[in-house]
Design a protein around this motif. Structure first.
Motif, PDB file in Angstrom:
ATOM      1  N   GLY A   1      -4.213  67.980  39.175  1.00 20.74           N
ATOM      2  CA  GLY A   1      -5.493  68.038  38.459  1.00 20.74           C
ATOM      3  C   GLY A   1      -5.903  69.428  38.044  1.00 20.74           C
ATOM      4  N   ASN A   2      -4.959  70.274  37.626  1.00 23.56           N
ATOM      5  CA  ASN A   2      -5.261  71.664  37.322  1.00 23.56           C
ATOM      6  C   ASN A   2      -5.767  71.911  35.912  1.00 23.56           C
ATOM      7  N   ASN A   3      -5.880  70.900  35.082  1.00 26.70           N
ATOM      8  CA  ASN A   3      -6.466  71.022  33.753  1.00 26.70           C
ATOM      9  C   ASN A   3      -5.810  72.092  32.887  1.00 26.70           C
ATOM     10  N   GLY A   4      -4.514  72.232  32.975  1.00 31.00           N
ATOM     11  CA  GLY A   4      -3.815  73.174  32.107  1.00 31.00           C
ATOM     12  C   GLY A   4      -3.918  74.630  32.517  1.00 31.00           C
ATOM     13  N   ASN A   5      -4.228  74.888  33.788  1.00 26.46           N
ATOM     14  CA  ASN A   5      -4.302  76.278  34.246  1.00 26.46           C
ATOM     15  C   ASN A   5      -2.955  76.968  34.088  1.00 26.46           C
ATOM     16  N   TYR A   6      -2.985  78.291  33.941  1.00 25.64           N
ATOM     17  CA  TYR A   6      -1.757  79.049  33.753  1.00 25.64           C
ATOM     18  C   TYR A   6      -1.933  80.459  34.318  1.00 25.64           C
ATOM     19  N   GLU A   7      -0.828  81.165  34.444  1.00 33.61           N
ATOM     20  CA  GLU A   7      -0.853  82.507  35.012  1.00 33.61           C
ATOM     21  C   GLU A   7      -0.444  83.533  33.968  1.00 33.61           C
ATOM     22  N   THR A   8      -1.011  84.735  34.073  1.00 34.73           N
ATOM     23  CA  THR A   8      -0.593  85.851  33.233  1.00 34.73           C
ATOM     24  C   THR A   8      -0.268  87.039  34.140  1.00 34.73           C
ATOM     25  N   ALA A   9       0.565  87.921  33.628  1.00 35.72           N
ATOM     26  CA  ALA A   9       0.936  89.139  34.357  1.00 35.72           C
ATOM     27  C   ALA A   9       1.049  90.283  33.364  1.00 35.72           C
ATOM     28  N   THR A  10       0.676  91.468  33.812  1.00 38.82           N
ATOM     29  CA  THR A  10       0.847  92.684  33.024  1.00 38.82           C
ATOM     30  C   THR A  10       1.607  93.677  33.894  1.00 38.82           C
ATOM     31  N   VAL A  11       2.714  94.195  33.374  1.00 34.05           N
ATOM     32  CA  VAL A  11       3.592  95.085  34.138  1.00 34.05           C
ATOM     33  C   VAL A  11       3.806  96.367  33.337  1.00 34.05           C
ATOM     34  N   ASP A  12       3.530  97.522  33.956  1.00 33.23           N
ATOM     35  CA  ASP A  12       3.712  98.832  33.322  1.00 33.23           C
ATOM     36  C   ASP A  12       5.009  99.456  33.832  1.00 33.23           C
TER      37      ASP A  12
ATOM     38  N   PHE B   1       1.027  96.830  38.261  1.00 35.82           N
ATOM     39  CA  PHE B   1       1.064  95.492  37.679  1.00 35.82           C
ATOM     40  C   PHE B   1      -0.158  94.716  38.142  1.00 35.82           C
ATOM     41  N   SER B   2      -0.507  93.690  37.368  1.00 38.99           N
ATOM     42  CA  SER B   2      -1.616  92.816  37.730  1.00 38.99           C
ATOM     43  C   SER B   2      -1.223  91.374  37.451  1.00 38.99           C
ATOM     44  N   LEU B   3      -1.801  90.462  38.217  1.00 45.06           N
ATOM     45  CA  LEU B   3      -1.542  89.039  38.076  1.00 45.06           C
ATOM     46  C   LEU B   3      -2.879  88.317  37.969  1.00 45.06           C
ATOM     47  N   SER B   4      -2.952  87.303  37.103  1.00 44.92           N
ATOM     48  CA  SER B   4      -4.187  86.529  36.934  1.00 44.92           C
ATOM     49  C   SER B   4      -3.871  85.053  36.897  1.00 44.92           C
ATOM     50  N   GLY B   5      -4.712  84.263  37.567  1.00 46.62           N
ATOM     51  CA  GLY B   5      -4.722  82.814  37.412  1.00 46.62           C
ATOM     52  C   GLY B   5      -5.802  82.504  36.398  1.00 46.62           C
ATOM     53  N   ASN B   6      -5.481  81.724  35.359  1.00 52.59           N
ATOM     54  CA  ASN B   6      -6.411  81.500  34.253  1.00 52.59           C
ATOM     55  C   ASN B   6      -6.756  80.027  34.098  1.00 52.59           C
ATOM     56  N   SER B   7      -7.976  79.765  33.692  1.00 51.96           N
ATOM     57  CA  SER B   7      -8.444  78.415  33.441  1.00 51.96           C
ATOM     58  C   SER B   7      -7.861  77.905  32.131  1.00 51.96           C
ATOM     59  N   GLY B   8      -7.271  76.723  32.165  1.00 50.98           N
ATOM     60  CA  GLY B   8      -6.738  76.128  30.954  1.00 50.98           C
ATOM     61  C   GLY B   8      -7.823  75.568  30.046  1.00 50.98           C
ATOM     62  N   THR B   9      -9.020  75.330  30.589  1.00 47.89           N
ATOM     63  CA  THR B   9     -10.100  74.788  29.759  1.00 47.89           C
ATOM     64  C   THR B   9     -10.898  75.881  29.065  1.00 47.89           C
ATOM     65  N   THR B  10     -11.074  77.039  29.713  1.00 48.84           N
ATOM     66  CA  THR B  10     -11.867  78.112  29.110  1.00 48.84           C
ATOM     67  C   THR B  10     -11.024  79.316  28.690  1.00 48.84           C
ATOM     68  N   ASN B  11      -9.723  79.331  29.070  1.00 42.89           N
ATOM     69  CA  ASN B  11      -8.828  80.461  28.793  1.00 42.89           C
ATOM     70  C   ASN B  11      -9.381  81.791  29.314  1.00 42.89           C
ATOM     71  N   THR B  12     -10.042  81.751  30.456  1.00 42.65           N
ATOM     72  CA  THR B  12     -10.570  82.953  31.104  1.00 42.65           C
ATOM     73  C   THR B  12      -9.977  83.044  32.511  1.00 42.65           C
ATOM     74  N   PRO B  13      -9.887  84.264  33.054  1.00 45.19           N
ATOM     75  CA  PRO B  13      -9.327  84.418  34.402  1.00 45.19           C
ATOM     76  C   PRO B  13     -10.191  83.757  35.476  1.00 45.19           C
ATOM     77  N   ILE B  14      -9.527  83.033  36.375  1.00 46.28           N
ATOM     78  CA  ILE B  14     -10.176  82.502  37.571  1.00 46.28           C
ATOM     79  C   ILE B  14     -10.167  83.587  38.638  1.00 46.28           C
ATOM     80  N   ASN B  15      -9.037  84.252  38.749  1.00 47.37           N
ATOM     81  CA  ASN B  15      -8.891  85.373  39.673  1.00 47.37           C
ATOM     82  C   ASN B  15      -7.862  86.345  39.119  1.00 47.37           C
ATOM     83  N   THR B  16      -8.073  87.630  39.395  1.00 49.70           N
ATOM     84  CA  THR B  16      -7.163  88.682  38.967  1.00 49.70           C
ATOM     85  C   THR B  16      -6.979  89.644  40.128  1.00 49.70           C
ATOM     86  N   VAL B  17      -5.739  89.993  40.393  1.00 46.40           N
ATOM     87  CA  VAL B  17      -5.417  90.960  41.442  1.00 46.40           C
ATOM     88  C   VAL B  17      -4.437  91.958  40.834  1.00 46.40           C
ATOM     89  N   SER B  18      -4.662  93.257  41.085  1.00 45.06           N
ATOM     90  CA  SER B  18      -3.737  94.273  40.589  1.00 45.06           C
ATOM     91  C   SER B  18      -3.386  95.229  41.721  1.00 45.06           C
TER      92      SER B  18
END
Length: 187
Positions: free
Chosen positions: A25-36, A57-74
């Motif tokens: 039931g994750n509603n299309g959630n997805y993850e993003t990462a940025t690596v320098d 580097f940073s990692l984010s879990g993102n909402s698939g319904t709003t396309n905004t980060p749920i949580n971000t850790v770097s």
């Protein structure tokens, strides 16, 4: 180019976007990462590890319904833990990502992504993000996509600054000497 032929280092930024997940039931959630990556010129083929070849580097879990980060850790998040894992990114000779493994954790967040780019990722690709023990996981066997988003030039080397300052001082000195010469007066 600086004096002595030294080249400047640059940080090449790779950005990952995982596939959306509808598991649990994750509603299309997805993850993003940025690596320098820390590279001299163009990044070459090989494996880059955090603190030797990766500056942050940073990692984010993102909402698939709003396309905004749920949580971000770097790596600069206060209280972040790398948990003793070796965080890596491997590039092929064309500068494309072939496999990766990144983990970050705080007291409330745990995020990781690992995988191989096709055709290697028939199983085992995985993105996971959790906040306060609620999260999502994507184990579809499909890797997300990696893109090179930009290159950031490093701060000029000290020798470059020295040459620029000497140049300005020379121009100033020449202007000073021109003003101090007495002009010839016709009688």
């Amino acid at each position: 180019m600086a004096i002595g032929g030294a080249t400047q280092a640059s940080a090449t930024i790779y950005t990952y976007t995982g596939h959306s997940s509808n598991f649990y039931g994750n509603n299309g959630n997805y993850e993003t990462a940025t690596v320098d990556l820390i590279c001299t010129g163009t990044c070459t083929a090989g494996t880059y590890d955090y603190s030797t070849g990766i500056s942050s580097f940073s990692l984010s879990g993102n909402s698939g319904t709003t396309n905004t980060p749920i949580n971000t850790v770097s790596t600069s998040t206060p209280g972040v833990s790398l948990d003793g894992f070796v965080d890596t990114l491997t590039l092929n000779s064309a500068g494309q990502v072939t496999n990766w493994f990144f983990v970050l954790q705080t007291s409330t967040d745990f995020i990781y992504t690992t995988g191989y780019v096709a055709p290697n990722c028939t199983s085992g690709c995985q993105d996971f993000a959790s906040t306060n023990n609620t999260g999502f996981i994507n184990t579809t066997g499909n890797a997300g996509t990696w893109q090179v988003s930009e290159q950031v030039a490093a701060v000029p080397e000290p020798s470059t600054w020295a040459m620029m300052i000497l140049g300005f001082a020379g121009i100033g000195f020449m202007a000073y000497r021109r003003k101090s010469k007495p002009s010839l007066v016709a009688a």
